[in-house]
Design a protein around this motif. Structure first.
Motif, short mmCIF file in Angstrom:
data_model
loop_
_atom_site.label_atom_id
_atom_site.label_comp_id
_atom_site.label_asym_id
_atom_site.label_seq_id
_atom_site.Cartn_x
_atom_site.Cartn_y
_atom_site.Cartn_z
N ILE A 4 43.80 34.37 34.37
CA ILE A 4 43.21 35.11 35.48
C ILE A 4 41.82 34.56 35.74
O ILE A 4 41.02 34.40 34.81
CB ILE A 4 43.11 36.62 35.15
CG1 ILE A 4 44.48 37.22 34.86
CG2 ILE A 4 42.41 37.38 36.28
CD1 ILE A 4 45.41 37.29 36.03
N ASN A 6 40.27 35.78 38.85
CA ASN A 6 39.75 36.86 39.69
C ASN A 6 39.64 38.13 38.85
O ASN A 6 40.38 39.09 39.04
CB ASN A 6 40.68 37.07 40.89
CG ASN A 6 39.96 37.73 42.05
OD1 ASN A 6 38.85 38.20 41.93
ND2 ASN A 6 40.64 37.78 43.19
N ALA A 10 41.40 41.92 38.94
CA ALA A 10 42.35 42.22 37.87
C ALA A 10 42.02 43.53 37.19
O ALA A 10 42.91 44.34 36.88
CB ALA A 10 42.36 41.08 36.84
N LEU A 77 48.69 40.76 40.46
CA LEU A 77 47.78 40.96 39.33
C LEU A 77 48.07 42.25 38.57
O LEU A 77 47.75 42.37 37.40
CB LEU A 77 46.33 41.03 39.84
CG LEU A 77 45.62 39.74 40.20
CD1 LEU A 77 44.31 40.07 40.91
CD2 LEU A 77 45.32 38.94 38.94
N ASP A 101 47.67 35.61 38.72
CA ASP A 101 46.64 35.41 39.72
C ASP A 101 47.10 34.24 40.59
O ASP A 101 47.17 33.09 40.12
CB ASP A 101 45.32 35.10 39.02
CG ASP A 101 44.15 34.91 39.96
OD1 ASP A 101 44.37 34.68 41.17
OD2 ASP A 101 43.00 34.97 39.49
#
Length: 269
Positions: A4, A6, A10, A77, A101
């Motif tokens: 991930i 972001n 998340a 997500l 993601d």
């Protein structure tokens, strides 16, 4: 856990926001249902298509598409929303869901004919990188079709009750980051897409069966709950009354309907 980048999104979509959407699946589907046919028509689907649903959430678009294509893969997500998507997709053999993601998710190269998204692409940390990654998952000539917010529509009247929108109205980041056709074209061409179009569309969004019901739903919505996290009980009560007053003109007997506005975007890989 998949990679991930972001992290802020998340955290939100695996926290209260994602749980609220999962627990209120039917309600959020009602909010966005008016845009479904516009997106599906723009995707120009064929029976042999392999479809990628980006930011699939509770899986409504995936479920609508699945009977008409070879396979749908939904990516999101949010663990809570994917759990809901898998539960409602029980018994549908040509639909799978993956947590990831989309900016960095390892999509198999050229595995998909079409990528779609209903309001799931506005929050990328790096939109050019994200769409480039999505393009890598599309076959040459593959199609992209998505909806992004154009402005707040009738929600602007409701948010006026807060003295300032609880949802970011910046066009640089957040829900309005892909509201400007010039920005959309720059992002998608920068990611390697061609034939970019961005059409202004709108639809009614059902927020509740009556004013009281819609008011409580909006007061529990993630951006609103976050904006009021430090407010006193009396302030929350005042805002609730103001929200109800703003919603009242939009009640038509069997529902509260706000007009929503969007960009319907298409492009080629």
């Amino acid at each position: 856990m998949p990679k991930i980048v972001n992290t802020h999104q998340a955290e939100a979509w695996n926290g209260y926001e994602g749980k609220h959407w999962a627990e209120n699946q039917d309600r959020y589907d009602a909010v966005n249902a008016g845009f479904n046919d516009l997106l599906i028509t723009a995707a120009d689907l064929s029976p042999d298509d392999r479809v990628l649903d980006i930011g699939c959430g509770n899986g409504r678009i995936s479920r609508l598409i699945a009977p008409h294509v070879a396979h749908v893969t939904g990516v999101d997500l949010s663990g809570p929303m994917l759990a809901r998507a898998r539960m409602t997709a029980t018994g549908v053999p040509n639909m799978t869901f993956e947590q990831g993601d989309a900016q960095v998710h390892p999509f198999p190269p050229h595995a998909f004919d079409v990528a779609v998204s209903r309001f799931g692409v506005m929050f990328f940390a790096d939109p050019v990188a994200a769409f480039a990654n999505i393009r890598g998952g599309l076959r040459p000539g593959g199609r992209l079709a998505f909806l992004s917010m154009r402005d707040l529509g009738d929600l602007a009247e409701v948010f006026a009750a807060f003295g300032g929108s609880p949802m970011s109205t910046s066009t640089e980041t957040g829900p309005l980051s892909l509201s400007d056709p010039t920005v959309i074209d720059r992002v998608l061409t920068g990611a390697g897409f061609t034939d970019v179009t961005a059409e202004a569309v709108e639809a009614d969004q059902v927020w509740g069966r009556d004013v009281a019901d819609a008011t409580e739903f909006i007061m529990g919505w993630g951006p609103v709950r976050f904006a009021l996290r430090d407010a006193s009980p009396s302030t929350v009560d005042e805002i609730r009354d103001s929200v109800a007053a703003a919603l009242a003109p939009h009640a038509d007997g069997d529902a509260v309907r706000l007009r929503g506005t969007a960009r319907l975007v298409t492009a080629r890989a």
